[in-house]
Enzyme design. Sequence first.
Site, PDB file in Angstrom:
ATOM      1  N   SER A 143       0.864  -1.193   0.000  1.00 18.65           N
ATOM      2  CA  SER A 143       0.000   0.000   0.000  1.00 18.65           C
ATOM      3  C   SER A 143       0.894   1.234   0.000  1.00 18.65           C
ATOM      4  CB  SER A 143      -0.857  -0.007   1.277  1.00 18.65           C
ATOM      5  OG  SER A 143      -1.531   1.221   1.440  1.00 18.65           O
ATOM      6  N   TYR A 156      -2.340  -1.000  10.447  1.00 22.09           N
ATOM      7  CA  TYR A 156      -2.286  -1.140   8.986  1.00 22.09           C
ATOM      8  C   TYR A 156      -0.942  -0.614   8.459  1.00 22.09           C
ATOM      9  CZ  TYR A 156      -4.057  -0.994   4.158  1.00 22.09           C
ATOM     10  OH  TYR A 156      -4.254  -1.209   2.814  1.00 22.09           O
TER      11      TYR A 156
END
Length: 261
Positions: A143, A156
């Site tokens: 990401s 995350y």
Amino acid sequence: MALTGKVALITGSTSGIGLSIARELVKHNVHVVLNGFGSMQEIASLVTELSSHGKGKAVHCAADLTKEKDIVELIRFTKDTFGQIDILINNAGMQHVSPIDTFPVEKWDQILSLNLTAAFHTMRLVIPIMRENKFGRIINIASTHGIVGSVGKSAYVASKHAILGLTKVVALETATENITCNAVCPGFVLTPLVEAQIKDKMVKSGRTFEEESEFFVSDKQPSKKFVPGNEIAGACLYLLSDHSSEVRGAQLVIDGGWTIQ
Ligand code: NAD
């Protein structure tokens, strides 16, 4: 490289980015093992749809990737079904947004387990199979949050930074072999994972879904547009092609300009 007849295991591929990648791969006659949750009926029709695109056959295994024994079973299922594993795409992931002082401990454990530890297990189990075949392509879907941080996303962001480190180590350990390991770093793609965050924000802002979506994406991406899922699939196709055999440990960023600022 002709992809016809290759076997791909794509984790978390019953929705979102993983499903976009699966759709692209079956069009190139790749056999695909889908993994992830959803209603039995929806998954059965996905399997039928994907098996009708080309010569690639799709099957599904509902392994829970937060459980090591399920991961062992998923790898065994893939090998038993198709006889080999050529392509591994570690895509399954989840998000939870909360400040660190109130971040639920069980969510931290779950996110690290799914977004990071699952990829450790799949790679440690699949690499010996790839070595036997003298061929392997591993793609970790990381990401922009592997490169930059955002408020409220401690687990995350930690997991995505870590998967980029893990990608580099696996790339180094396979550097002399016909096995590559790379990462793709998407910006925001409008999937259920992102829709849930937009809906949470709507509750506080009173904005419509369309208004909140525009605000959400424009806050990070100079393009003011979501990244289409098929562009992430396209990046994977490149990393599986003959044009990338010496691309090792790379981070392919597709983020509408988010991380160049
Ligand atoms: P999604 O929620 O649409 O899909 C997640 C998939 O993972 C689903 O198939 C789900 O069933 C599966 N899954 C969830 N928990 C699982 C478990 N315990 N075991 C097995 N499968 C499980 O999400 P998405 O947006 O498509 O995200 C896919 C990947 O892309 C994730 O790793 C995510 O972090 C990453 N990513 C997404 C975005 C984005 O904007 N959507 C941006 C950057 C990176």
